[in-house]
Each structure stands twice: as C-alpha cells, then as structure tokens.
Design an enzyme around this catalytic site. Structure first.
Site, PDB file in Angstrom:
ATOM      1  CD1 TRP A 101      27.032 -24.145 -19.001  1.00  0.00           C
ATOM      2  CD2 TRP A 101      27.608 -22.384 -17.730  1.00  0.00           C
ATOM      3  NE1 TRP A 101      28.360 -23.868 -19.222  1.00  0.00           N
ATOM      4  CE2 TRP A 101      28.741 -22.805 -18.461  1.00  0.00           C
ATOM      5  CE3 TRP A 101      27.720 -21.308 -16.851  1.00  0.00           C
ATOM      6  CZ2 TRP A 101      29.980 -22.157 -18.345  1.00  0.00           C
ATOM      7  CZ3 TRP A 101      28.947 -20.666 -16.738  1.00  0.00           C
ATOM      8  CH2 TRP A 101      30.057 -21.093 -17.475  1.00  0.00           C
ATOM      9  CG  ASP A 168      22.181 -20.177 -20.730  1.00  0.00           C
ATOM     10  OD1 ASP A 168      22.601 -19.768 -21.828  1.00  0.00           O
ATOM     11  OD2 ASP A 168      22.931 -20.468 -19.777  1.00  0.00           O
ATOM     12  CE  LYS A 192      30.247 -21.363 -24.156  1.00  0.00           C
ATOM     13  NZ  LYS A 192      29.574 -20.973 -22.925  1.00  0.00           N
TER      14      LYS A 192
HETATM   15  C1  PLP Z   1      29.378 -20.678 -21.649  1.00  0.00           C
HETATM   16  C2  PLP Z   1      28.036 -20.716 -21.073  1.00  0.00           C
HETATM   17  C3  PLP Z   1      27.608 -19.791 -20.107  1.00  0.00           C
HETATM   18  C4  PLP Z   1      28.525 -18.727 -19.533  1.00  0.00           C
HETATM   19  O1  PLP Z   1      28.663 -17.720 -20.399  1.00  0.00           O
HETATM   20  P1  PLP Z   1      29.515 -16.405 -20.006  1.00  0.00           P
HETATM   21  O2  PLP Z   1      29.277 -15.557 -21.197  1.00  0.00           O
HETATM   22  O3  PLP Z   1      30.935 -16.858 -19.855  1.00  0.00           O
HETATM   23  O4  PLP Z   1      28.978 -15.851 -18.754  1.00  0.00           O
HETATM   24  C5  PLP Z   1      26.318 -19.872 -19.647  1.00  0.00           C
HETATM   25  N1  PLP Z   1      25.468 -20.805 -20.103  1.00  0.00           N
HETATM   26  C6  PLP Z   1      25.843 -21.718 -21.025  1.00  0.00           C
HETATM   27  C7  PLP Z   1      24.859 -22.726 -21.498  1.00  0.00           C
HETATM   28  C8  PLP Z   1      27.134 -21.704 -21.534  1.00  0.00           C
HETATM   29  O5  PLP Z   1      27.510 -22.616 -22.442  1.00  0.00           O
END
Ligand code: PLP
Length: 356
Positions: A101, A168, A192
C-alpha cells in the site's frame, strides 16, 4: 454454526451493528422508508452525518482545526488526492515504503510532485518497519502507512518529525490512541476497522489546504467537500450510516482506550501461540508486529490442508495469507471477540498435538 471472521477486508463488524443496519434497511427511524432509499438531503440523513463526524472527533480527539470528511473511491483515491492537495509539482514530500500500500501511495504521488523515499523495508519482504532514516530539508510532509495489512507490521510509535505526518490508517484506524496533533492528514478506507466498503474517512488539518497553485478538479479538492459537508455530490449513504453505528459501538464499549486494551490481549494470545507452537512461525519482526493483522506460516507444508480443514471445521474463515507473503493471516480488528482468537488457538494446539 458460528463463524469467526478473520478476513482482512471487507471485514468483521459487530453483530449488534449488523442487526441495527438490517432493521434500518427495512425501516429507517420508523419513517416507513429504507435507509437505502432516503434522500441524502433528508433530516434523518443529515443527522447521520453529524453523528458520524462527532464520533470520529471523539474517537480521535480531533478538534475544529481538523476537517472530517467521508469520501468515495477508497483509500486508493487518496493516494493521489492528498498529493494534489498538499504539493505543487516542484515541491517535495518524504515517504516511507513499508509494503504494497505504501508503494502504491508513492507511485501515485511521484507522478504529481517530487517524492523522496527515505526508507524501505522491501529488502526483507517488508517484515519490519525501518527506523534509520532522515528527512530532506525541503519535505512538506512525511507519509507513512501506520499498519501494513498484507505484511502484518505496524508503527508501534509514530515518527517524531517537525513536518506534518500524513498516514494511511486504513487497517488500524480506531484500534489505538493516536497523537492527533502530529498528523496533518489521516485517511482510511472504511472496510477494515470502521465499517463496510464504500466510504473513506479523511481527517485533515485545514490550515494545510488551499496552498497549491495547481488546478484541482472540483471532486479532488478537499475544500469542496469541507464546504459542502461531504455532500457536494451524493455521499455513500449506507456505508456512512453503518460506519456511524460501528463508531458509536466503539464509544459505547469504552472508546479507543478500551479497543486498544482488547486488541493487545487478542494479539498477545495469538502471537504467544505462534511463538510457542512448534508447527508455526511468525513472519514479522517481533517489535513491529501488527495487532490487527497477524501473519504466520506453517513449518511443514504437508500440514497445510489439514490445518485449513480443521480451521474451517471450527468456523474460522478468512485466514489464508496474502499471496505476497503466503501462509496465514488472521485479521483481528476491533469487532473480533476474544472467543474467535481462542477458537483459532485451539485449532493450532490440536494440530500440534496430533501432528507435531
Ligand atoms: C485495504 C487498504 C488500502 C486500499 O483501500 P481501498 O479502499 O480498497 O482503496 C490502502 N491502504 C491500506 C493500508 C489498506 O489496508
């Protein structure tokens, strides 16, 4: 039969939340309409937005200097959106590469401005968090991925830097307290630890916005969404509603401090078993282990089918690891009860008793 949901995302939600959401799908607020068919301009939904924002502020202890936005497009859309809003083409930001990511965030920003990757743990298939790095003097922010969903690592302590942190937090938002004042921007896909797929939380310190000279398409400009209260266009009504329920559930359980306590207990129990059990081995460096995504391998390949079969039989679903790590990944987000971890640990112990 009861299922224990270890999927990485979309992921487990509290049972109470799902039941409440199901009621609202039938009839929202006793108005004779479904939450799926109400106007986002209706009084009922405006209240949902207000409650969702209030819950975020409470959970994160984010004051009025921050804007709270519920956007669409997933965390992936934020990879370029945040760079466009915070950086001009010739300006620089620092990034730490701790997994897939992070790499994607870097790739998107690098196409828009100057990006300096100050550290990476790619050399060891991202099984640790780099600790030795320094910032270029002109970096406008430092971007990190606070928890690496695929590789099972996390920042236990957040970097202390003089520039704003951008994080993030898709897979560990609301799992532990964060020193909010150090962050210029945090973002998280809801699916998540916050709610169902379909909305992305962005919390941004307002004073960092409005500084770039580049053209910002209306939908990409955070200021559009701040001015319109995340309702410039039709917001993802249902995902925001269920996120609101989930965040209010967290508050009712004692808030972030209580979440962290539970999460630490669950993670400790699972890692203790991985370390004790002769058949299993953890993939992440111990000091950097995630308390949300627990990644581990079986020592003996020939037991893989048996382990999966036993886990499935016990009701554990979603423990297959991401293809880039292999093995297993048990995601134990806020809504996972200790009971689920107990059941998985029992399966691991039985496997050792019978095949160890
Ligand atoms: C799942 C995830 C993403 C991607 O998220 P989307 O909403 O599918 O774009 C980005 N960063 C992390 C750390 C993730 O776990």
């Amino acid at each position: 039969m009861k299922k224990y949901n270890f999927y990485a995302g979309p992921a487990i939600l509290p049972r109470e939340v799902i039941e409440e959401a199901a009621r609202a799908v039938n009839d929202f607020n006793g108005k004779g309409l479904s939450i799926l068919e109400i106007s986002h301009r209706s009084e009922d939904f405006i209240q949902v937005m207000e409650r969702a924002e209030a819950a975020v502020r409470k959970l994160l202890e984010a004051g009025e200097e921050y804007a709270v936005l519920f956007l669409s497009g997933g965390a992936s859309t934020q990879f370029f959106t945040l760079a466009m809003n915070l950086l001009d083409k010739e300006e620089r930001a620092a990034y730490i590469d701790t997994g897939s990511w992070s790499s994607k965030a870097i790739k998107e920003a690098a196409g828009l401005a100057q990006v300096k990757v100050v550290a990476s743990s790619k050399d060891k298939n991202y099984n640790y968090i780099p600790k030795d790095w320094s910032l270029p003097p002109d970096a406008k922010y430092l971007h990190i991925t606070s928890n690496n969903t695929i590789f099972g690592t996390r920042y236990k302590e957040f970097p202390e830097v003089k520039i704003p942190l951008v994080a993030d937090m898709s897979s560990d938002i609301f799992s532990r307290p964060v020193p909010m004042s150090r962050f210029g921007l945090i973002y998280a896909g809801a699916q998540k630890n916050m709610g169902p797929a379909g909305t992305t939380l962005v919390v941004v310190r307002k004073k960092y916005l409005g500084k770039v000279s580049r053209h910002l398409p209306t939908m990409v400009n955070y200021q559009t969404h701040i001015e319109k209260g995340s309702m410039f266009n039709t917001p993802p009504v249902f995902p925001i509603y269920v996120s609101m329920l989930t965040m209010e559930w967290m508050l009712s359980q004692g808030g972030i401090a209580a979440m962290e306590k539970r999460n630490m207990k669950k993670a400790a129990k699972l890692y203790d078993e991985i370390d004790r059990n002769s058949l299993f081995i953890g993939t992440a460096e111990k000091e950097d282990r995630s308390i949300m995504n627990v990644c581990f391998l079986l020592n003996e390949q020939k037991l893989e089918e048996t382990f999966m079969a036993k886990a499935t039989e016990a009701g554990c679903v979603g423990i297959k690891g991401h293809r880039s790590v292999g093995g297993y990944r048990a995601s134990i987000y806020n809504a996972m009860e200790m009971e689920g971890v107990d059941v998985l640990v029992e399966v691991m112990q039985d496997l050792e008793k019978n095949h160890g």
